[in-house]
Design a protein around this motif. Structure first.
Motif, mmCIF file in Angstrom:
data_model
loop_
_atom_site.group_PDB
_atom_site.id
_atom_site.type_symbol
_atom_site.label_atom_id
_atom_site.label_comp_id
_atom_site.label_asym_id
_atom_site.label_seq_id
_atom_site.Cartn_x
_atom_site.Cartn_y
_atom_site.Cartn_z
ATOM 1 N N ALA A 1 -12.660 18.108 51.760
ATOM 2 C CA ALA A 1 -12.847 16.711 52.152
ATOM 3 C C ALA A 1 -14.171 16.516 52.867
ATOM 4 O O ALA A 1 -14.863 15.510 52.673
ATOM 5 N N LEU A 2 -14.549 17.485 53.684
ATOM 6 C CA LEU A 2 -15.809 17.387 54.418
ATOM 7 C C LEU A 2 -16.996 17.429 53.457
ATOM 8 O O LEU A 2 -17.991 16.711 53.654
ATOM 9 N N TYR A 3 -16.896 18.238 52.416
ATOM 10 C CA TYR A 3 -17.970 18.302 51.415
ATOM 11 C C TYR A 3 -18.155 16.939 50.747
ATOM 12 O O TYR A 3 -19.285 16.441 50.618
ATOM 13 N N VAL A 4 -17.044 16.329 50.313
ATOM 14 C CA VAL A 4 -17.116 15.025 49.647
ATOM 15 C C VAL A 4 -17.668 13.965 50.595
ATOM 16 O O VAL A 4 -18.515 13.147 50.220
ATOM 17 N N ALA A 5 -17.193 13.973 51.843
ATOM 18 C CA ALA A 5 -17.619 12.960 52.810
ATOM 19 C C ALA A 5 -19.107 13.052 53.090
ATOM 20 O O ALA A 5 -19.810 12.039 53.146
ATOM 21 N N LEU A 6 -19.619 14.273 53.262
ATOM 22 C CA LEU A 6 -21.036 14.441 53.635
ATOM 23 C C LEU A 6 -21.986 14.249 52.450
ATOM 24 O O LEU A 6 -23.124 13.827 52.621
ATOM 25 N N VAL A 7 -21.499 14.548 51.248
ATOM 26 C CA VAL A 7 -22.375 14.455 50.077
ATOM 27 C C VAL A 7 -22.436 13.042 49.524
ATOM 28 O O VAL A 7 -23.517 12.539 49.175
ATOM 29 N N SER A 8 -21.280 12.360 49.444
ATOM 30 C CA SER A 8 -21.252 11.080 48.736
ATOM 31 C C SER A 8 -21.100 9.852 49.630
ATOM 32 O O SER A 8 -21.467 8.763 49.229
ATOM 33 N N VAL A 9 -20.521 9.998 50.834
ATOM 34 C CA VAL A 9 -20.241 8.826 51.671
ATOM 35 C C VAL A 9 -21.142 8.779 52.902
ATOM 36 O O VAL A 9 -21.715 7.734 53.230
ATOM 37 N N ASN A 10 -21.287 9.888 53.585
ATOM 38 C CA ASN A 10 -22.084 9.923 54.818
ATOM 39 C C ASN A 10 -23.199 10.953 54.752
ATOM 40 O O ASN A 10 -23.259 11.887 55.581
ATOM 41 N N PRO A 11 -24.115 10.852 53.777
ATOM 42 C CA PRO A 11 -25.197 11.847 53.705
ATOM 43 C C PRO A 11 -26.176 11.744 54.857
ATOM 44 O O PRO A 11 -26.939 12.687 55.119
ATOM 45 N N GLU A 12 -26.158 10.612 55.587
ATOM 46 C CA GLU A 12 -27.098 10.440 56.700
ATOM 47 C C GLU A 12 -26.792 11.376 57.860
ATOM 48 O O GLU A 12 -27.628 11.540 58.765
ATOM 49 N N VAL A 13 -25.625 11.992 57.847
ATOM 50 C CA VAL A 13 -25.269 12.944 58.912
ATOM 51 C C VAL A 13 -26.143 14.197 58.815
ATOM 52 O O VAL A 13 -26.455 14.837 59.831
ATOM 53 N N PHE A 14 -26.557 14.569 57.600
ATOM 54 C CA PHE A 14 -27.375 15.766 57.408
ATOM 55 C C PHE A 14 -28.772 15.576 58.003
ATOM 56 O O PHE A 14 -29.302 14.461 58.046
ATOM 57 N N LYS A 15 -29.371 16.675 58.417
ATOM 58 C CA LYS A 15 -30.795 16.685 58.712
ATOM 59 C C LYS A 15 -31.565 16.538 57.398
ATOM 60 O O LYS A 15 -31.041 16.821 56.321
ATOM 61 N N LEU A 16 -32.839 16.144 57.478
ATOM 62 C CA LEU A 16 -33.603 15.841 56.283
ATOM 63 C C LEU A 16 -33.710 17.039 55.347
ATOM 64 O O LEU A 16 -33.484 16.919 54.139
ATOM 65 N N ASP A 17 -34.051 18.215 55.906
ATOM 66 C CA ASP A 17 -34.208 19.386 55.049
ATOM 67 C C ASP A 17 -32.885 19.812 54.414
ATOM 68 O O ASP A 17 -32.838 20.238 53.253
ATOM 69 N N LEU A 18 -31.773 19.675 55.161
ATOM 70 C CA LEU A 18 -30.464 20.017 54.607
ATOM 71 C C LEU A 18 -30.040 19.001 53.550
ATOM 72 O O LEU A 18 -29.445 19.363 52.523
ATOM 73 N N ALA A 19 -30.353 17.714 53.790
ATOM 74 C CA ALA A 19 -30.022 16.673 52.810
ATOM 75 C C ALA A 19 -30.778 16.913 51.507
ATOM 76 O O ALA A 19 -30.226 16.728 50.412
ATOM 77 N N LEU A 20 -32.049 17.340 51.611
ATOM 78 C CA LEU A 20 -32.828 17.634 50.413
ATOM 79 C C LEU A 20 -32.260 18.843 49.661
ATOM 80 O O LEU A 20 -32.238 18.868 48.424
ATOM 81 N N PHE A 21 -31.802 19.839 50.416
ATOM 82 C CA PHE A 21 -31.191 21.017 49.787
ATOM 83 C C PHE A 21 -29.930 20.638 49.019
ATOM 84 O O PHE A 21 -29.724 21.074 47.874
ATOM 85 N N VAL A 22 -29.073 19.815 49.621
ATOM 86 C CA VAL A 22 -27.834 19.385 48.967
ATOM 87 C C VAL A 22 -28.147 18.543 47.736
ATOM 88 O O VAL A 22 -27.541 18.703 46.667
#
Length: 439
Positions: free
Chosen positions: A281-302
């Protein structure tokens, strides 16, 4: 006419369903044979006594030829019975003996556990014979406080059922409720779940009233924790009632290690429990709904790991989770000769092929692998199954509401588990208070 000693022994073991008293005529004198049929092979012991009788001139000589522990006090007779010996008392009560009998061969049907892997502990496991199973408990727990009640349940197929508890520790109210429920069984009991339904309506609940274990040490530990242990004939498990949340986190085997190591093992099980529930559930939430939680470099990696994948994060996660659960179920059902091959094909080749085909991301494969490992860290196969089931509602909420859905789903899961009871004992109770303990 039974003498004072026989009556006292009969009263002492009145709660033991496997205790027997039989009369035998020796040299025109009646003697009483007493012991536990789960520990004493009575037919062979009777034959042995008859053979000794042929070479004895009198009943007194018979007692002397059978044993060197003769004319002992009642306490020693009780201790002898608990040790699995055969006690013989004359009709007038003036003579008695503690005889080493032909014992039940508890080892012949005892094998190593197949579903549990004890560490630094006995590797005996329960079998299909109910008398053997009760005997394995008696062999390790030699006390008069251990009570054994026998029942026959079913309408067309009569099956033996045994209930064990420690008198003075297990609450009397709990014993009375369980006895009433067992005596009220009218239908045939073919599966553990059918017995489980007798303790209250949980037909659509994944959590069972009963915790199944095939290890005698675990069953004895449950008895010492003021619980009830049930044995069903032709069922190679001890069914511990009630089943509590902490049973999947704490094991008696943990105590074989120093405290810090024991605490570490239990802490890892808690991490495994939480990870199984929320990681997908955390993977889905962070990838598709709340990607702003990631740091920029981590968001780019995902984002790079998901480049070219046509499925949404929710659909690829659902597909992977269902596929992994199917593989785990197939491994359990297939023969051992085929199981490793399915593990190789399903776990490695298929996963690698899906990544290369751009159907799922590398990160999701890591997450799902972690979930499989985490779900196997809890104690009990049935607990691992229902924890894997509870992750699906949280996953759906996460796809709709993101991090808020993960938190809400996890809180509702805790509320649901806290609402479960077994004969008025909450599922999340840390321990059952023993009889007479101040509440």
């Amino acid at each position: 006419m039974r003498n004072k000693i026989v009556k006292e022994l009969e009263t002492t073991f009145s709660n033991q369903g496997d205790f027997f008293i039989e009369e035998e005529l020796v040299d025109k004198t009646t003697i009483f044979l007493m012991g536990f049929k789960t520990l004493v092979d009575l037919p062979k012991s009777k034959l042995y006594i008859q053979q000794i009788e042929d070479s004895s001139r009198s009943a007194k000589a018979l007692f002397m030829n059978l044993s060197n522990r003769i004319n002992v006090n009642t306490e020693q007779l009780i201790e002898g019975i608990l040790e699995g010996n055969l006690v013989i008392v004359s009709l007038d009560g003036k003579q008695n003996a503690v005889v080493n009998p032909f014992i039940q061969n508890l080892r012949s049907s005892v094998s190593e556990p197949k579903n549990e892997s004890p560490i630094q502990s006995s590797t005996d496991a329960f079998g299909d014979d109910i008398n053997t199973n009760v005997g394995m408990i008696r062999k390790r727990l030699t006390t008069t406080s251990l009570c054994h009640c026998s029942y026959q349940v079913g309408e067309l197929e009569k099956r033996k059922l045994s209930m064990l508890y420690i008198e003075g520790r297990t609450p009397n109210a709990l014993i009375e409720k369980v006895e009433q429920q067992l005596k009220g069984i009218k239908n045939d009991i073919e599966t553990i779940d059918e017995l489980n339904l007798q303790f209250g309506k949980r037909r659509f609940s994944p959590v069972s009233h009963l915790f199944a274990t095939e290890l005698p040490i675990s069953a004895i530990h449950a008895l010492k924790r003021n619980k009830i242990v049930l044995f069903l004939d032709n069922c190679p498990f001890a069914l511990v009632f009630p089943n509590l949340l902490w049973d999947m986190l704490f094991s008696i085997n943990d105590r074989n290690f120093p405290f810090i190591l024991s605490f570490m093992l239990r802490f890892f099980r808690v991490i495994g429990l939480v990870a199984t529930l929320i990681l997908p559930a955390l993977y889905v939430a962070l990838v598709s709904v709340n990607p702003e939680v990631f740091k920029l470099d981590l968001a780019l990696f995902v984002a790079k790991s998901r480049e070219g994948i046509p499925l949404t994060a929710f659909l690829e996660t659902i597909a992977m989770v269902v596929l992994v659960d199917l593989i785990l179920e197939a491994i359990v059902r297939l023969p051992k000769s085929v199981g490793p091959a399915i593990t190789m094909v399903g776990g490695i080749i298929l996963g690698q092929a899906m990544v290369e085909a751009k159907l799922v991301s590398n990160l999701l494969v890591i997450v799902i692998t972690a979930v499989v490992i985490a779900s196997s860290s809890v104690i009990g196969m049935q607990n691992s199954l229902y924890i894997r089931l509870l992750k699906y509602p949280i996953l759906i909420l996460a796809s709709l509401f993101g991090i808020l859905g993960v938190c809400t789903g996890f809180i509702f899961t805790i509320i649901y588990l806290a609402s479960l009871t077994s004969d008025d004992i909450p599922y999340m109770t840390f321990r059952i208070k023993k009889e007479g303990e101040i509440k």
